[in-house]
Motif scaffolding. Structure first.
Motif, short mmCIF file in Angstrom:
data_model
loop_
_atom_site.label_atom_id
_atom_site.label_comp_id
_atom_site.label_asym_id
_atom_site.label_seq_id
_atom_site.Cartn_x
_atom_site.Cartn_y
_atom_site.Cartn_z
N SER A 1 9.94 -7.52 5.07
CA SER A 1 9.12 -7.98 3.95
C SER A 1 9.87 -7.96 2.63
CB SER A 1 7.87 -7.09 3.83
OG SER A 1 8.25 -5.76 3.51
N GLY A 2 11.04 -7.32 2.59
CA GLY A 2 11.76 -7.20 1.33
C GLY A 2 11.25 -6.08 0.44
N MET A 3 10.50 -5.14 1.02
CA MET A 3 9.94 -4.03 0.25
C MET A 3 10.66 -2.71 0.46
SD MET A 3 7.37 -4.56 -1.82
CE MET A 3 6.46 -3.02 -1.83
N GLY A 4 11.49 -2.62 1.49
CA GLY A 4 12.09 -1.34 1.86
C GLY A 4 12.89 -0.69 0.75
N LEU A 5 13.77 -1.46 0.09
CA LEU A 5 14.60 -0.88 -0.96
C LEU A 5 13.81 -0.63 -2.24
CD1 LEU A 5 17.96 -2.80 -0.47
CD2 LEU A 5 17.39 -0.45 0.20
N ALA A 6 12.79 -1.44 -2.50
CA ALA A 6 11.92 -1.19 -3.66
C ALA A 6 11.17 0.13 -3.48
CB ALA A 6 10.94 -2.35 -3.85
N LEU B 1 0.83 -1.20 0.00
CA LEU B 1 0.00 0.00 0.00
C LEU B 1 0.87 1.25 0.00
CD1 LEU B 1 -2.83 -0.97 2.51
CD2 LEU B 1 -3.10 -0.48 0.08
N GLU B 2 1.92 1.26 0.81
CA GLU B 2 2.83 2.40 0.83
C GLU B 2 3.45 2.59 -0.55
OE1 GLU B 2 3.69 4.71 3.32
OE2 GLU B 2 1.80 3.87 4.03
N TYR B 3 3.83 1.50 -1.18
CA TYR B 3 4.44 1.56 -2.51
C TYR B 3 3.48 2.20 -3.52
CZ TYR B 3 6.98 -0.07 -6.66
OH TYR B 3 7.68 -0.14 -7.84
N GLU C 1 19.52 -6.62 -7.67
CA GLU C 1 18.29 -7.33 -7.31
C GLU C 1 17.65 -6.82 -6.03
OE1 GLU C 1 18.47 -11.56 -7.28
OE2 GLU C 1 19.85 -11.65 -8.98
N VAL C 2 18.46 -6.30 -5.12
CA VAL C 2 17.91 -5.91 -3.81
C VAL C 2 16.87 -4.80 -3.93
CG1 VAL C 2 19.94 -6.60 -2.49
CG2 VAL C 2 19.84 -4.29 -3.44
N PHE C 3 16.81 -4.12 -5.08
CA PHE C 3 15.84 -3.04 -5.25
C PHE C 3 14.53 -3.54 -5.87
CE2 PHE C 3 20.02 -0.98 -5.33
CZ PHE C 3 19.85 -0.06 -4.33
N ASN C 4 14.41 -4.86 -6.10
CA ASN C 4 13.18 -5.41 -6.67
C ASN C 4 12.13 -5.62 -5.58
OD1 ASN C 4 14.46 -5.49 -9.15
ND2 ASN C 4 15.02 -7.66 -8.98
N LEU C 5 10.88 -5.69 -6.02
CA LEU C 5 9.78 -5.90 -5.08
C LEU C 5 9.91 -7.24 -4.36
CD1 LEU C 5 6.80 -4.66 -7.28
CD2 LEU C 5 7.56 -3.60 -5.17
N PHE C 6 9.74 -7.20 -3.02
CA PHE C 6 9.74 -8.39 -2.17
C PHE C 6 11.01 -9.23 -2.33
CE2 PHE C 6 5.15 -7.59 -2.94
CZ PHE C 6 4.78 -7.32 -1.64
N ARG C 7 12.12 -8.58 -2.65
CA ARG C 7 13.38 -9.33 -2.82
C ARG C 7 14.11 -9.39 -1.48
NH1 ARG C 7 16.47 -12.79 -3.35
NH2 ARG C 7 17.99 -13.12 -5.03
N ARG C 8 14.31 -10.62 -1.01
CA ARG C 8 15.02 -10.83 0.24
C ARG C 8 16.24 -11.70 -0.03
NH1 ARG C 8 12.76 -10.23 5.10
NH2 ARG C 8 13.93 -12.03 5.81
N LEU C 9 17.35 -11.38 0.62
CA LEU C 9 18.56 -12.19 0.50
C LEU C 9 18.75 -13.13 1.68
CD1 LEU C 9 21.09 -9.49 -0.80
CD2 LEU C 9 19.58 -10.98 -2.11
N SER D 1 12.22 2.58 -1.60
CA SER D 1 13.25 3.62 -1.71
C SER D 1 13.55 3.96 -3.17
CB SER D 1 14.53 3.16 -1.01
OG SER D 1 14.29 2.91 0.37
N LYS D 2 13.63 2.93 -4.01
CA LYS D 2 13.91 3.16 -5.43
C LYS D 2 12.79 3.97 -6.09
CE LYS D 2 14.81 0.79 -9.80
NZ LYS D 2 14.92 -0.52 -10.50
N LYS D 3 11.54 3.64 -5.77
CA LYS D 3 10.43 4.37 -6.36
C LYS D 3 10.42 5.82 -5.90
CE LYS D 3 5.50 4.11 -7.33
NZ LYS D 3 4.22 3.41 -7.07
N ILE D 4 10.79 6.06 -4.63
CA ILE D 4 10.85 7.43 -4.12
C ILE D 4 11.92 8.22 -4.85
CG2 ILE D 4 11.50 8.81 -2.11
CD1 ILE D 4 10.18 6.63 -0.37
N VAL D 5 13.09 7.62 -5.02
CA VAL D 5 14.18 8.30 -5.71
C VAL D 5 13.79 8.62 -7.15
CG1 VAL D 5 16.52 8.00 -6.61
CG2 VAL D 5 16.00 7.36 -4.25
#
Length: 311
Positions: A270-275, A147-149, A253-261, A277-281
């Motif tokens: 959830s693996g959404m934080g960097l995705a 939802l935030e995304y 890959e870390v900037f993809n949706l729900f991508r966890r290492l 961040s990318k959309k915000i940038v």
């Protein structure tokens, strides 16, 4: 050709024509002969030149028409892409919102079941209830992140002056209010006031700071340094940490949706934080990337365009 020969004879006085000398017609005939010659040359060349010019004009008009056609197609494609993105964001928002209610019911009934009949259940039944409630909780967190995304650029789009120093102080307050205020060491100073969407800038800084705190070797004190560099048309920010680092093959890959290492057993999230961040940038006309080595920490860089209020 005859005019040329006559003109040459007269000009070089080859032979004498008495009547021409008597009436002074030699010069006149020479000039007239040259004019006739030039007219003949012009008559021969003008159609050729005109045909070439006409061909060039036709080609130019065709190129202009083709360019206008391709520009119209590109504009239509961009508008269609924007429309599809809006539809996708609306779809994500609707689906996410509709999924939250049944998840809430699952959690509530599982918790009610445990409270009311807990003393009648064996250990295996309690573990099943735990798995159900934990799964519903994690799914709800993923939905909240989705939802935030979807809200970035759709609801979160008001550009204001943002004081990043005050914002980081605000972000660190709940962290520093814990039992051990020295558990995290963070360095920052003289960060600029920039034009940005405040809630979005807070989200990206929260994500990068929390990642720097979370992805640490066990027992190590997190150290985070935030800096800024000014360029002609944009600001470049760096958030560096001393964490576990990221292998090079996963740094995109870390900037993809729900991508966890890592599994949730090792690191929550959830693996959404960097995705996000990318959309915000990208909303701020910038780019984001990471430089890292396993065991050597990570530095996340992102840029923000200046004059965001004019975009």
């Amino acid at each position: 050709m005859i005019c040329i020969v006559v003109g040459v004879f007269i000009y070089y006085e080859i032979g004498t024509i008495e009547i021409l000398s008597q009436y002074g017609l030699g010069t006149w005939i020479a000039v007239s002969t040259n004019l006739i010659f030039l007219s003949a040359v012009s008559a021969a060349l003008i159609p050729i030149l005109f045909e070439g010019l006409q061909t060039a004009i036709v080609k130019e008009n065709k190129l202009r028409t083709d360019l206008q056609y391709e520009q119209a197609r590109l504009k239509a494609s961009v508008e269609e892409l924007h429309q599809k993105n809006k539809e996708l964001e609306q779809f994500s928002y609707t689906i996410s919102h509709d999924l939250k209610e049944p998840l809430r019911m699952i959690r509530n009934f599982m918790e009610l079941l445990e409270r009311k009949y807990g003393d009648q259940l064996d250990e295996k039944a309690h573990s099943y209830i735990h798995y159900a409630t934990d799964g519903a909780r994690r799914m709800a967190e993923s939905i909240d992140d989705l939802l935030e995304y979807s809200r970035i650029g759709r609801l979160y789009n008001n550009v204001e002056k943002v004081d990043l120093n005050s914002m980081i102080t605000e972000i660190m307050e709940p962290i520093n209010s814990k039992d051990n205020p020295e558990s995290v060491r963070i360095e920052y100073s003289d960060l600029p006031r920039i034009e940005a969407v405040p809630i979005c800038m807070k989200m990206i800084l929260q994500n990068l700071i929390s990642n720097g705190i979370k992805y640490q070797p066990k027992g190590q004190q997190p150290q985070i340094k935030i800096s800024a560099k000014e360029h002609d048309t944009y600001w470049e920010f760096a958030v560096a940490d001393n964490g576990i680092g990221i292998e090079e093959e996963y740094q995109e890959e870390v900037f993809n949706l729900f991508r966890r290492l890592h599994t949730r057993d090792h690191y929550a999230g959830s693996g959404m934080g960097l995705a996000i961040s990318k959309k915000i940038v990208e909303q701020h006309g910038g780019e984001i990337w990471v430089e890292s080595k396993p065991g050597g920490g990570s530095t996340f860089y992102f840029t923000v365009q200046k004059n965001m209020d004019k975009k």
